[in-house]
Design a protein around this motif. Structure first.
Motif, PDB file in Angstrom:
ATOM      1  N   ASN A  69       0.810  -1.218   0.000  1.00 18.51           N
ATOM      2  CA  ASN A  69       0.000   0.000   0.000  1.00 18.51           C
ATOM      3  C   ASN A  69       0.846   1.273   0.000  1.00 18.51           C
ATOM      4  OD1 ASN A  69      -2.905  -1.031   0.320  1.00 18.51           O
ATOM      5  ND2 ASN A  69      -1.801  -2.181   1.892  1.00 18.51           N
ATOM      6  N   TYR A  85       2.801   2.419   2.220  1.00 19.52           N
ATOM      7  CA  TYR A  85       2.753   3.133   3.490  1.00 19.52           C
ATOM      8  C   TYR A  85       4.131   3.083   4.159  1.00 19.52           C
ATOM      9  CZ  TYR A  85      -2.397   2.968   3.504  1.00 19.52           C
ATOM     10  OH  TYR A  85      -3.719   3.119   3.217  1.00 19.52           O
ATOM     11  N   VAL A  87      -8.041  -0.561   3.862  1.00 23.31           N
ATOM     12  CA  VAL A  87      -8.102  -1.184   2.542  1.00 23.31           C
ATOM     13  C   VAL A  87      -9.531  -1.622   2.236  1.00 23.31           C
ATOM     14  CG1 VAL A  87      -7.304  -3.127   1.147  1.00 23.31           C
ATOM     15  CG2 VAL A  87      -5.686  -1.882   2.590  1.00 23.31           C
TER      16      VAL A  87
END
Lengths: 422, 422
Positions: free
Chosen positions: A271, A273, A415
Motif C-alpha cells: 500500500n 505506506y 483497505v
C-alpha cells in the motif's frame, strides 16, 4: 511405515547442545504419514552406534541417523555402518568431484581428509549433499528395511531430508496421504480460542485433527488430514480449512512459516505506506522484529527508543505536565509518543508503547505487565491498554506483536473501506 | 553411575515441540559426574512407556522419565509405572495438602482430577514439586537401580532436578567429584581461540577438559575437572582456571550464565555512566538486548533506529554531503551518527552501527556483512569496520555484541587509567 531417529553426539548427552534435528525430521516424516516411534540420542562410539542401529532396525522400518560424518578422526559413523553391514568402503567418483568443486568454490584447499569423505560403504545409495562435503547415504537391508545416515549440521541435513529422502520415500513406498496447514493467529489466548472452536472441532471427521501450538503473542493452529485417496482428501480438507477461517475471522494473519512482522511489512509495502515506532517498554524490539525482514527499509523509516522521560519530552514532544500528572505509562503519554514520532519521522503510521515490563516498577494502580500501545495515522490516534503478566521477556514479546497486530487490523480496515468505495 | 533420560510425548515425536528438558537434565547430571548414556523420546502410550522403562533399567543405573503426569486422562505415566512394579496407588496426605494449598493460593477450584494427583504408587518416595500439583516420584528397584518420574513442564521439572533429585543422588551414591566453570569471551573466532589455547590445553591434566561452545558473537569455554578428593581437586582446578584467564586476557567478559548486555549494563551503572545508541543495520537489536535486562533505565537513555538516510540527516545530524559522497555504510557517517545521538540524548557514551545485513544491498566495495561500528565518548569517537558474512540474523547479532564489546573495552580502559592515576 514406522521410523526411529537416532542422533549421534556426546554434546547432546551432556546437554551442551539441544537436539533440534530430530524435531525437524519428525515433523517432515509426519507430514507424509510416517509415524516416528522413537527419537534416540547416543554417544559417538562404535558400540553405541552399532547397538542402536541393530535395535532400531528390529523395531522400525526406517532408521535415520544424523551426525558423525565430518572429515576428522572422531567422526566414525560411516566406518561403523560399513562394519555393521560387513562391507568395504569404496571411492565414489561423483561424490569426489562434488567435494572438489565445492571446496574450490569456497576457496578452501582440498586435503586427504576431504578425499576420504568420497569413500562410502559399497552397498549404499548416495543422497546428494549440495551444501557440504559429506554425502547422505541410504541402505536397504535384506528384509526391506531402510537405514539412512545424514550429516548433523542442520544446514546440510535439512535439504537432504526435504529434497532427497522424502521424495525417495514417497516414490518407493505406499504411504498414507497426509495434508497439513497451519493457521497463524494473534491476540486471542489459547483457552478463548479453544472455546470459540468447540463446534468446529466437533464437526471434524475422524481423519482430521487440529493442534494448538501457542507461543508468546502468537497462537498457531495446525489442521491435519490423513487418508487414502488424494482428490477426495483435498476436497474435505479444503472444506474444513475454509470453515476454520470463518471462525478465526480477523484474528487470522497468515499461514505456515510466515511471520507477523513479515506480513505486516508486506501490507505496508503493497500500500506504499511508511512506518515509524516510539518504544518505551518494548525497548527497540518492534524495530528489531521489523528489521529482521530483508527489505524493511522500503517501509520502515526508524524508531526512537525513549527509555527515559527526558527523551519522551525532548525528542518526541510529550508534555512534561502530562508525564508528571498521568505518568509515563498512560493513555495520554503513549498517544503523544505516537503522534510525536509520526510527525518527526514523517511517516503514514506510527506505533508507540509504554508499559511496565517488570519485574519491578509496578504499583496497585499499574501492576507489572500493564502496557499502553498507540497507533497514529492520518485518520486518528487510537490507544489500547493491555495486561501481559509478570514475565519481562514475555511482556516485551507480547507487546511487540500486539502493536504490529493493531497496525495490521488498521490497514485492513482502510483497505476494506477503499474497496467498498470503489 | 550411568543414566538414561526418557521424555514422553507424541508432540516431541511429530516435531511440534523440541525436547529441551533432556539437555537440562543431561547438563545437571554431567555436573555431578553421572554419565548420560542415552536420551530417548517415546510415545505416550502404556506399552511404549513400559518397554522403555524395562529396557533402560537393563542398561543403566538411573532412569529419569519426564512427562505424562498431568491431571487429565491422557496422562498415564503414573498408572503405567504402578503396573510395571505391580503395586497399587495410595493417597498421599502430604501431597494432597500441598495441592490444596497451591490451588487456593492461585484461586483455582479443587476438583476430583486434582484429588487423583495425590494418589501415588505405594512403593514411591515423593520429590516435592513446589511449583505444580504433580509430585516427582522416586523408585528403588530390587537390584538397587533408581527410576524417577517427573512432570514435563520445565518450570516444575527444573527445581525437582536441582533441589530434590541432585541432592538425593549426591547423598545416597558415591559419585566422582566434578567441577565446571564457563568462561565467556567475545570478539575472537573459535579457530583463533583454539590456536591461542594450544599450549594451555596441552598442559591440562587428564582429569581436566576444555569445551568450546560457540554461538554468534559469543564463544563460551567450559573448563571441567573430575576426580576423587575435594580439596586437591579444587586447588588444581583453581590453578588452571587462573591460567586460562591469563590466556583470555581482555577477551574474557564474564562467567557461566552471565550475559554481555547484563555485564556491560552493570559497568555503566557502577561508574554512573549513561548510554544511547544510533542503530542502522542492527535495527534496534542493541537497544532490545540492553532493555532485556531489568533496571536498564538506570543507564540506558534510549536509541534512534535510523533506517532511512533522511532520519540519519534530520534526527542525528549526519551531513547530507557525506551520506552522498561516502554512503551510509562508511566511517564518516557512523562517527557522525554516534556523535549526533550522544549530543541529542546527552549521554556519556553512544554507540552507532551502519552496515549491510543482507541478503541484498552488497557491492564489490562493500560486500554483504560489511558493518561500521562507532563509539563516542568525552574522549574521542572511534570507529571499527567489521566483516560478518552473509547471514542476516547472524550479522545483526554479531554487530550488536561487537558494539557492546567496544563499549566494555573502552570503560575498562578508562577505569584502569583512573586506577593508575590514583
Amino acid at each position: 511405515m514406522q521410523a526411529i531417529i537416532i542422533t549421534i553426539g556426546d554434546e547432546i548427552l551432556i546437554g551442551q547442545v539441544v537436539d533440534t534435528n530430530s524435531a525437524f525430521i519428525g515433523s517432515e516424516l509426519n507430514k507424509i504419514g510416517i509415524q516416528v516411534k522413537q527419537i534416540i540420542s547416543i554417544s559417538d562410539n562404535a558400540y553405541a552406534i552399532q547397538t542402536a542401529i541393530a535395535e532400531s532396525l528390529g523395531k522400525a522400518d526406517l532408521v535415520i541417523l544424523t551426525g558423525g560424518l565430518g572429515p576428522t578422526n572422531d567422526d566414525i559413523t560411516k566406518h561403523t555402518i560399513a562394519e555393521f553391514f560387513g562391507v568395504k568402503l569404496v571411492r565414489n567418483q561423483k561424490v569426489l568431484e562434488h567435494i572438489q568443486k565445492l571446496l574450490k568454490y569456497r576457496g578452501v584447499n582440498f586435503t586427504n581428509l576431504n578425499m576420504n569423505q568420497a569413500d562410502v560403504p559399497e552397498n549404499c545409495q548416495i543422497l546428494n549433499n549440495l551444501n557440504g562435503t559429506a554425502p547422505g547415504m541410504l541402505f536397504k537391508t535384506s528384509n526391506n528395511k531402510v537405514l539412512v545416515s545424514l550429516p548433523g549440521v542442520p544446514f546440510e541435513m535439512k535439504p537432504l531430508i526435504t529434497d532427497e529422502l522424502i521424495p525417495w520415500l514417497m516414490k518407493s513406498h505406499k504411504l498414507p496421504l497426509r495434508k497439513h496447514k497451519t493457521f497463524l493467529t494473534t491476540g486471542v489466548p489459547e483457552s478463548s480460542m479453544a472455546n470459540r472452536l468447540v463446534e468446529f472441532e466437533k464437526d471434524l471427521p475422524e481423519s482430521m485433527s487440529l493442534a494448538y501450538l501457542p507461543s508468546p503473542g502468537i497462537l498457531r493452529l495446525r489442521l491435519s488430514i490423513s487418508g487414502e485417496s488424494e482428490p477426495e482428501l483435498a476436497k474435505i480438507f479444503e472444506y474444513h480449512a475454509r470453515k476454520l477461517e470463518t471462525y478465526l475471522k480477523k484474528d487470522l494473519f497468515g499461514y505456515d512459516s510466515q511471520t507477523l512482522e513479515e506480513l505486516t511489512g508486506e501490507m505496508l509495502r503493497r500500500n506504499k505506506y511508511t512506518l515509524s515506532t516510539a518504544e518505551s517498554c518494548t525497548g527497540g524490539n518492534i524495530a528489531h522484529l521489523l528489521t529482521s525482514v530483508s527489505g524493511a527499509s522500503d517501509y520502515f523509516m526508524g524508531s526512537v527508543v525513549a527509555y527515559s522521560n527526558k527523551i519522551k519530552e525532548n525528542i518526541l514532544g510529550v508534555s512534561k505536565k502530562d508525564l508528571e500528572e498521568f505518568g509515563a505509562v498512560s493513555k495520554q503519554v503513549v498517544i503523544q509518543m505516537a503522534n510525536g514520532i509520526r510527525e518527526k519521522f514523517n511517516t503514514d503510521f506510527a506505533l508507540a508503547t509504554s508499559g511496565i515490563a517488570g519485574p519491578t516498577g509496578g504499583s496497585d494502580d499499574k501492576p507489572v505487565g500493564t502496557v499502553w500501545i498507540a497507533l497514529a495515522s492520518h485518520l486518528k490516534t487510537i490507544a489500547i491498554k493491555f495486561q501481559f503478566g509478570e514475565h519481562r521477556q514475555r511482556t516485551i514479546t507480547r507487546s511487540s506483536y500486539a502493536a504490529l497486530n493493531m497496525l495490521r487490523l488498521q490497514i485492513n480496515k482502510i483497505v476494506e473501506k477503499t474497496v467498498e468505495k470503489v
